[in-house]
Design an enzyme around this catalytic site. Sequence first.
Site, PDB file in Angstrom:
ATOM      1  N   GLU A  83       0.825  -1.149  -0.076  1.00 16.61           N
ATOM      2  CA  GLU A  83      -0.122   0.457  -0.136  1.00 16.61           C
ATOM      3  C   GLU A  83       0.843   1.226   0.204  1.00 16.61           C
ATOM      4  O   GLU A  83       0.318   1.965   0.640  1.00 16.61           O
ATOM      5  CB  GLU A  83      -1.044   0.175   1.620  1.00 16.61           C
ATOM      6  CG  GLU A  83      -2.292  -0.630   1.478  1.00 16.61           C
ATOM      7  CD  GLU A  83      -3.494  -0.522   1.899  1.00 16.61           C
ATOM      8  OE1 GLU A  83      -3.695   0.516   2.276  1.00 16.61           O
ATOM      9  OE2 GLU A  83      -4.500  -1.577   2.616  1.00 16.61           O
ATOM     10  N   TYR A 111      -7.006   4.189  -8.309  1.00 18.47           N
ATOM     11  CA  TYR A 111      -6.524   3.681  -7.181  1.00 18.47           C
ATOM     12  C   TYR A 111      -4.874   2.908  -7.421  1.00 18.47           C
ATOM     13  O   TYR A 111      -5.339   1.894  -7.925  1.00 18.47           O
ATOM     14  CB  TYR A 111      -7.380   2.863  -6.522  1.00 18.47           C
ATOM     15  CG  TYR A 111      -6.224   2.425  -5.223  1.00 18.47           C
ATOM     16  CD1 TYR A 111      -6.666   3.491  -3.794  1.00 18.47           C
ATOM     17  CD2 TYR A 111      -6.035   0.591  -4.429  1.00 18.47           C
ATOM     18  CE1 TYR A 111      -5.784   2.914  -2.736  1.00 18.47           C
ATOM     19  CE2 TYR A 111      -5.320   0.332  -3.687  1.00 18.47           C
ATOM     20  CZ  TYR A 111      -5.942   1.781  -2.706  1.00 18.47           C
ATOM     21  OH  TYR A 111      -4.365   1.422  -1.043  1.00 18.47           O
ATOM     22  N   GLU A 154      -0.763   1.100  -6.196  1.00 22.38           N
ATOM     23  CA  GLU A 154       0.222   1.091  -5.048  1.00 22.38           C
ATOM     24  C   GLU A 154       1.376   0.129  -5.686  1.00 22.38           C
ATOM     25  O   GLU A 154       1.328  -0.572  -7.199  1.00 22.38           O
ATOM     26  CB  GLU A 154      -0.483  -0.046  -4.499  1.00 22.38           C
ATOM     27  CG  GLU A 154      -1.538   0.235  -3.633  1.00 22.38           C
ATOM     28  CD  GLU A 154      -2.209  -0.617  -2.841  1.00 22.38           C
ATOM     29  OE1 GLU A 154      -1.740  -1.689  -2.512  1.00 22.38           O
ATOM     30  OE2 GLU A 154      -3.543  -1.051  -2.374  1.00 22.38           O
ATOM     31  N   HIS A 169      -1.015  -8.394  -1.972  1.00 22.63           N
ATOM     32  CA  HIS A 169      -1.428  -7.354  -1.688  1.00 22.63           C
ATOM     33  C   HIS A 169      -2.379  -7.765  -2.817  1.00 22.63           C
ATOM     34  O   HIS A 169      -3.161  -7.188  -3.755  1.00 22.63           O
ATOM     35  CB  HIS A 169      -1.510  -6.504  -1.438  1.00 22.63           C
ATOM     36  CG  HIS A 169      -2.163  -5.170  -0.418  1.00 22.63           C
ATOM     37  ND1 HIS A 169      -2.855  -4.141  -1.052  1.00 22.63           N
ATOM     38  CD2 HIS A 169      -2.969  -5.799   0.330  1.00 22.63           C
ATOM     39  CE1 HIS A 169      -3.772  -3.500  -0.081  1.00 22.63           C
ATOM     40  NE2 HIS A 169      -4.280  -4.856   0.277  1.00 22.63           N
ATOM     41  N   ASP A 211       0.069  -9.085   2.388  1.00 24.66           N
ATOM     42  CA  ASP A 211      -1.504  -8.871   2.742  1.00 24.66           C
ATOM     43  C   ASP A 211      -2.332 -10.005   1.858  1.00 24.66           C
ATOM     44  O   ASP A 211      -2.662  -8.998   0.911  1.00 24.66           O
ATOM     45  CB  ASP A 211      -1.945  -7.519   2.891  1.00 24.66           C
ATOM     46  CG  ASP A 211      -3.381  -7.492   3.646  1.00 24.66           C
ATOM     47  OD1 ASP A 211      -3.824  -7.997   3.842  1.00 24.66           O
ATOM     48  OD2 ASP A 211      -4.400  -6.666   3.158  1.00 24.66           O
ATOM     49  N   ASP A 247      -2.795 -11.670   6.652  1.00 25.11           N
ATOM     50  CA  ASP A 247      -1.288 -11.012   6.231  1.00 25.11           C
ATOM     51  C   ASP A 247      -0.650 -12.942   6.685  1.00 25.11           C
ATOM     52  O   ASP A 247      -1.109 -13.270   7.380  1.00 25.11           O
ATOM     53  CB  ASP A 247      -0.412 -10.171   7.238  1.00 25.11           C
ATOM     54  CG  ASP A 247      -1.482  -9.052   6.782  1.00 25.11           C
ATOM     55  OD1 ASP A 247      -0.634  -8.083   5.784  1.00 25.11           O
ATOM     56  OD2 ASP A 247      -2.003  -8.812   7.266  1.00 25.11           O
ATOM     57  N   HIS A 275      -2.753  -3.054  10.243  1.00 24.89           N
ATOM     58  CA  HIS A 275      -2.165  -4.152  10.106  1.00 24.89           C
ATOM     59  C   HIS A 275      -0.810  -4.502  11.041  1.00 24.89           C
ATOM     60  O   HIS A 275      -0.575  -3.197  11.162  1.00 24.89           O
ATOM     61  CB  HIS A 275      -1.874  -4.786   8.281  1.00 24.89           C
ATOM     62  CG  HIS A 275      -3.237  -4.668   7.476  1.00 24.89           C
ATOM     63  ND1 HIS A 275      -3.388  -6.013   7.339  1.00 24.89           N
ATOM     64  CD2 HIS A 275      -3.487  -4.073   7.503  1.00 24.89           C
ATOM     65  CE1 HIS A 275      -4.109  -6.594   6.591  1.00 24.89           C
ATOM     66  NE2 HIS A 275      -4.459  -5.256   5.875  1.00 24.89           N
TER      67      HIS A 275
END
Length: 318
Positions: free
Chosen positions: A60, A98, A100, A155, A189, A234, A274
Amino acid sequence: MRAPGILDLALFWFICPLAAPVRICAFNAQRFGETKMAKITIRNTIVQILTRCDICLLQEVQDARGRAIPALMKELNRVHGSEVFAHISSAALGRKSYQEKYVFVYRSDRAEVTDSYQYEDNHPEKPDVFAREPFIVRFHLPTTAVKDLVLVPQHTSPQDAVKEIDALYDVFQAVKERWKPKGIMLLGDFNADCDYVAKKRWPQIRLRVEPSLTWLIGDEVDTTVRANTNCAYDRIVIYGEKLAREIVLGSARAYDFPQSLGLSEAEALEVSDHYPVEVQLNSVQLGKNGQNHLLVPTTLILLLTASLGLGLLTQSFL
């Protein structure tokens, strides 16, 4: 039988030099970017978390202007006192606006990047399964028996967690075919619990049922900061008999950084929702010629040292 003496201890440490285990971590830093780096308390906590790790997968990471990660590296090296921390990053990944990055932060005196590539599944021959395809990095770990280790980050998109975790099996097979490494570690994750992966779905997930893979972070481990959640989102999954043998017993866990660093839940949630997950690999001591000395697991060294120390204590009372 005589109790061990000072010469015994000296000989033991000469034969079995202690080298610190290599700690590998994965941390969803929850929208990490310039805003978090600008807040001193949050930045300091992230630095404390990362300096514990020899390699850490950050997830992220949202650093559109490319400023947050360089600032983080500068702070890590300032705190350490030398230019030891380095990083390798994917491009921004995501289907829409969006996006990452996967960023591996590592100690250059403990790990060396030897290769990397971006896995792609958005071509005609394969369906577009992953929202954020793994950025796969191959490391050389000179102080471990597992010299050649490939890290596969993921992720998952929560709503597609089952599909993406299953598709990691294809990534795993592709890595084996491409590099034939002795050790592979899939980590990140995975959103692998609670509302996103029901227990009844596990038998359908190839990555879970593949017998050559070991899931080090179990379903019972809570990797979430909030007190009212208990989810094993995770995970760390490993392949390779040699790699499995070199895992430090009991080292695979979620790192409860709020408890360790004395943070309230509210303070911790400003950093992330997390916990990082981590595992340690046994190390060997390198001689001057670059050859490995006798490999002795850290846990065994500690037990033997305690035993020898007890012998010395007993001898002092005789």
